[in-house]
Design a protein around this motif. Structure first.
Motif, PDB file in Angstrom:
ATOM      1  N   ALA A 102     -27.945  -5.380  17.416  1.00 32.70           N
ATOM      2  CA  ALA A 102     -29.217  -5.220  18.124  1.00 32.70           C
ATOM      3  C   ALA A 102     -29.036  -5.308  19.638  1.00 32.70           C
ATOM      4  O   ALA A 102     -29.674  -4.564  20.390  1.00 32.70           O
ATOM      5  CB  ALA A 102     -30.212  -6.279  17.654  1.00 32.70           C
ATOM      6  N   LEU A 103     -28.171  -6.209  20.080  1.00 29.85           N
ATOM      7  CA  LEU A 103     -27.967  -6.420  21.518  1.00 29.85           C
ATOM      8  C   LEU A 103     -26.988  -5.425  22.118  1.00 29.85           C
ATOM      9  O   LEU A 103     -26.976  -5.218  23.334  1.00 29.85           O
ATOM     10  CB  LEU A 103     -27.468  -7.846  21.768  1.00 29.85           C
ATOM     11  CG  LEU A 103     -28.422  -8.977  21.373  1.00 29.85           C
ATOM     12  CD1 LEU A 103     -27.731 -10.327  21.522  1.00 29.85           C
ATOM     13  CD2 LEU A 103     -29.701  -8.937  22.202  1.00 29.85           C
ATOM     14  N   GLY A 104     -26.127  -4.869  21.282  1.00 28.62           N
ATOM     15  CA  GLY A 104     -25.116  -3.946  21.782  1.00 28.62           C
ATOM     16  C   GLY A 104     -24.038  -4.630  22.583  1.00 28.62           C
ATOM     17  O   GLY A 104     -23.413  -4.037  23.460  1.00 28.62           O
ATOM     18  N   ARG A 105     -23.783  -5.888  22.253  1.00 28.95           N
ATOM     19  CA  ARG A 105     -22.761  -6.680  22.956  1.00 28.95           C
ATOM     20  C   ARG A 105     -22.333  -7.839  22.079  1.00 28.95           C
ATOM     21  O   ARG A 105     -23.102  -8.276  21.210  1.00 28.95           O
ATOM     22  CB  ARG A 105     -23.281  -7.192  24.305  1.00 28.95           C
ATOM     23  CG  ARG A 105     -24.471  -8.121  24.210  1.00 28.95           C
ATOM     24  CD  ARG A 105     -25.029  -8.459  25.598  1.00 28.95           C
ATOM     25  NE  ARG A 105     -25.797  -7.340  26.136  1.00 28.95           N
ATOM     26  CZ  ARG A 105     -25.763  -6.963  27.423  1.00 28.95           C
ATOM     27  NH1 ARG A 105     -24.996  -7.612  28.280  1.00 28.95           N
ATOM     28  NH2 ARG A 105     -26.503  -5.949  27.848  1.00 28.95           N
ATOM     29  N   PRO A 106     -21.125  -8.365  22.290  1.00 30.47           N
ATOM     30  CA  PRO A 106     -20.682  -9.527  21.504  1.00 30.47           C
ATOM     31  C   PRO A 106     -21.529 -10.752  21.812  1.00 30.47           C
ATOM     32  O   PRO A 106     -22.113 -10.886  22.887  1.00 30.47           O
ATOM     33  CB  PRO A 106     -19.231  -9.731  21.958  1.00 30.47           C
ATOM     34  CG  PRO A 106     -18.836  -8.451  22.606  1.00 30.47           C
ATOM     35  CD  PRO A 106     -20.077  -7.886  23.205  1.00 30.47           C
ATOM     36  N   LEU A 107     -21.581 -11.656  20.854  1.00 34.37           N
ATOM     37  CA  LEU A 107     -22.318 -12.903  20.982  1.00 34.37           C
ATOM     38  C   LEU A 107     -21.341 -14.058  21.108  1.00 34.37           C
ATOM     39  O   LEU A 107     -20.285 -14.057  20.477  1.00 34.37           O
ATOM     40  CB  LEU A 107     -23.197 -13.106  19.752  1.00 34.37           C
ATOM     41  CG  LEU A 107     -24.182 -14.277  19.762  1.00 34.37           C
ATOM     42  CD1 LEU A 107     -25.300 -14.015  20.758  1.00 34.37           C
ATOM     43  CD2 LEU A 107     -24.760 -14.480  18.353  1.00 34.37           C
ATOM     44  N   LEU A 108     -21.679 -15.043  21.938  1.00 38.90           N
ATOM     45  CA  LEU A 108     -20.951 -16.301  21.967  1.00 38.90           C
ATOM     46  C   LEU A 108     -21.694 -17.308  21.098  1.00 38.90           C
ATOM     47  O   LEU A 108     -22.922 -17.433  21.207  1.00 38.90           O
ATOM     48  CB  LEU A 108     -20.843 -16.854  23.391  1.00 38.90           C
ATOM     49  CG  LEU A 108     -19.582 -16.495  24.184  1.00 38.90           C
ATOM     50  CD1 LEU A 108     -19.513 -14.998  24.428  1.00 38.90           C
ATOM     51  CD2 LEU A 108     -19.545 -17.257  25.502  1.00 38.90           C
TER      52      LEU A 108
END
Length: 275
Positions: A133-139
């Motif tokens: 959904a964010l189009g980026r990795p999550l920490l």
């Protein structure tokens, strides 16, 4: 997510210090903000963050994604978070290994999960949903916990390592939370450090807990970083490569100079360890 080429040092953006950060001369590499405080349309919070972003990189740190929920993440929440991230272009977005509510009711607390294969499958699914959904990795941040589940079949660090392997997420390592959970459960913090995939660690939190009832430590973020956390931080820095280091203070907030002094101590520990 590519590794950092050098360590970064930052502080949380808190209301008593807004004007100082808006002036643009605070000696930090980045600021961290609580995502939910800025997931709004217009108003002063959005204006402050947009103006601070002109001077500093930003990290978005959430407290309500509820990665441990069994029914999937809230699509509307993720949409608002993506809108904020697209506008701010943060270094990254993070949240906690916890669940925060049920049936649309937010507990406003970071509730623990059992470290089982079933829970691992659920959390991995939720991380993958968030990253898509964010189009980026999550920490993902390790939580402070005050109870343990008899059903758990793996340690917290084994659980986090499996999350990294299965989803490609990165880790936000909260050094204070390792100290708090280790104290509360009688766990050796060094064993915790030995089990972490260090190439996945992108950020560190430093904070101070408070003494609670029955000998428990409580993760209140309202005191200076205590000596046991500084000692553990030195051990972390012997293992970690370049990371983003932040002093986390959410209550009883002191003058900015006090937090900058703690951040300077973190720099000094890093310099000593690297010798």
């Amino acid at each position: 997510m590519p590794p950092l080429t050098r360590s970064l040092y930052g502080l949380g953006l808190r209301r008593p210090h807004h004007d100082l950060f808006l002036a643009g001369n605070v000696p930090v590499d980045f600021v961290e903000v609580i995502s939910e405080n800025f997931m709004v349309d217009g108003g002063r919070p959005a204006d402050v963050l947009a103006r601070v972003r002109q001077h500093h990189d930003v990290v978005l740190h959430g407290v309500s994604m509820s990665l441990g929920t069994a029914t999937g993440l809230d699509a509307a929440y993720l949409s608002r978070l993506k809108q904020l991230a697209d506008a701010i272009e943060p270094l990254w977005v993070s949240d906690h290994l916890a669940w925060t509510g049920i049936d649309g009711v937010n507990s406003h607390d970071l509730l623990p999960i059992p470290y089982t294969e079933e829970a691992l499958t659920i959390v991995c699914r939720n991380i993958e949903q968030a990253q898509a959904a964010l189009g980026r990795p999550l920490l993902v941040e390790n939580p402070s916990t005050y109870l343990a589940f008899r059903a758990s079949r793996m340690t917290e660090w084994e659980f986090l390592a499996a999350l990294v392997q299965r989803t490609g997420c990165a880790l936000l390592l909260d050094v204070n939370n390792i100290h708090v959970s280790g104290h509360n459960h009688g766990c050796d913090p060094l064993a915790w450090l030995d089990g972490i995939p260090w190439d996945a660690v992108r950020q560190l939190h430093l904070a101070g807990p408070s003494q609670g009832a029955d000998g428990l430590l409580i993760d209140t973020h309202d005191t200076p970083v205590p000596e046991p956390v500084w000692d553990l931080y030195a051990e972390v820095r012997r293992r970690a490569g370049p990371v983003a280091v932040m002093i986390e203070r959410d209550d009883d907030i002191p003058p900015l100079a006090d937090l900058l002094a703690e951040l300077d101590r973190a720099r000094a520990v890093d310099a000593k360890v690297s010798l």
